[in-house]
Scaffold this active site. Structure first.
Site, short mmCIF file in Angstrom:
data_model
loop_
_atom_site.label_atom_id
_atom_site.label_comp_id
_atom_site.label_asym_id
_atom_site.label_seq_id
_atom_site.Cartn_x
_atom_site.Cartn_y
_atom_site.Cartn_z
N GLY A 12 0.78 -1.23 0.00
CA GLY A 12 0.00 0.00 0.00
C GLY A 12 0.81 1.28 0.00
CG ASN A 14 1.67 3.07 -5.80
OD1 ASN A 14 2.12 4.07 -6.33
ND2 ASN A 14 2.21 1.87 -5.99
CB ILE A 94 -10.52 -5.03 -13.15
CG1 ILE A 94 -9.47 -4.55 -12.13
CG2 ILE A 94 -11.79 -4.20 -13.06
CD1 ILE A 94 -9.85 -4.76 -10.67
CG ASN A 108 -3.28 -0.68 -13.25
OD1 ASN A 108 -3.21 -0.95 -12.06
ND2 ASN A 108 -2.54 -1.30 -14.16
CG HIS A 110 2.25 -1.86 -15.75
ND1 HIS A 110 1.86 -3.11 -15.31
CD2 HIS A 110 3.34 -2.05 -16.53
CE1 HIS A 110 2.68 -4.02 -15.81
NE2 HIS A 110 3.59 -3.41 -16.55
C1 GRF Z 1 4.12 -1.40 -7.16
O1 GRF Z 1 5.25 -1.51 -7.97
C2 GRF Z 1 2.90 -1.47 -8.04
O2 GRF Z 1 3.04 -0.81 -9.25
C3 GRF Z 1 2.84 -2.95 -8.19
O3 GRF Z 1 2.99 -3.43 -6.89
C4 GRF Z 1 4.00 -2.64 -6.27
C5 GRF Z 1 3.72 -2.39 -4.81
O4 GRF Z 1 2.70 -1.47 -4.63
N1 GRF Z 1 1.75 -3.44 -8.97
P1 GRF Z 1 2.13 -0.96 -3.23
O5 GRF Z 1 3.27 -0.68 -2.27
O6 GRF Z 1 1.22 -2.04 -2.64
O7 GRF Z 1 1.37 0.29 -3.55
#
Ligand code: GRF
Length: 208
Positions: A12, A14, A94, A108, A110
């Site tokens: 999490g 992001n 999804i 999304n 990526h």
């Molecule tokens: C990130 O690189 C995201 O793009 C990928 O998973 C990784 C971890 O994301 N799909 P997060 O820390 O859970 O946001």
């Protein structure tokens, strides 16, 4: 005010970038209504709780069929009356019916420069392993709208990140997150929330 649902599966970071950007005013006109995880152990859920955001856990294998799971996912999202869905490190496929209910409203992130290293073989660390295996000197991240293909929807923002000589997939993943993902995803949400994104003939136009 744009109400959003954030879908997560893991750490999490992001999600945290979105929470922090709303708090600091980098994202305006936006409220996170709910964080939904397909993984009950996702640390993202703790981050949401700490920020006082509602959480929902929906685990596909606890439903009698994928269709039943998909229906519950849609119902849950609709119950929060959101205007957009953000996939922030979400590893779920999804369902098409969800995409059809929210056309050009699902975003999304990526961790590559699409169309490089995307599609069914490339998710999470596999993206960065692929980049290093190929000897790429530059990689990056892409934020895009979600359509019914895999990583094929209209591109909103991209940012390049340099590959370094002693990179491992983990080191590269971290740099791509720090230098690109945590910046791009909040920026794209802010543009959307302020009516600056338009899709014309399959291409995203950003209003100045
Ligand atoms: C990130 O690189 C995201 O793009 C990928 O998973 C990784 C971890 O994301 N799909 P997060 O820390 O859970 O946001």
């Amino acid at each position: 005010m744009l109400k959003i649902a954030v879908l997560v599966s893991g750490g999490g970071t992001n999600l945290q970038a979105i929470i922090d950007s709303i708090a600091s005013g980098k994202i305006t006109n936006t409220e996170i209504s709910v964080v939904i995880s397909n993984n009950p152990n996702a640390y993202a859920l703790e981050r949401a709780k700490k920020a006082g955001i509602a959480t929902e856990i929906l685990v596909p294998k606890t439903f009698e069929s994928r269709d039943a799971f998909n229906a519950k996912l849609l119902e849950t999202i609709q119950s929060y009356n959101v205007g957009a869905i953000i996939l922030a490190g979400c590893l779920l496929t999804i369902p098409d019916m969800l995409i059809q209910c929210y056309p050009e409203k699902i975003i999304n992130i990526h961790p590559s420069l699409i169309p490089a290293f995307c599609g069914k073989n490339y998710y999470g660390l596999k993206v960065h392993e692929g980049v290093l295996r190929r000897g790429c000197k530059v990689t990056g991240a892409t934020v895009h709208f979600v359509d019914c293909g895999l990583d094929t929807g209209p591109i909103i923002l991209q940012k390049a990140v340099m590959v370094e000589k002693d990179d491992t997939p983990e080191k590269l993943q971290r740099r791509v997150m720090e230098q690109a993902e945590w910046e791009l995803l909040p920026a794209a949400i802010n543009l959307m929330a302020n009516g600056k994104l338009k899709v014309v003939n399959g291409y995203v136009q950003i209003e100045e």
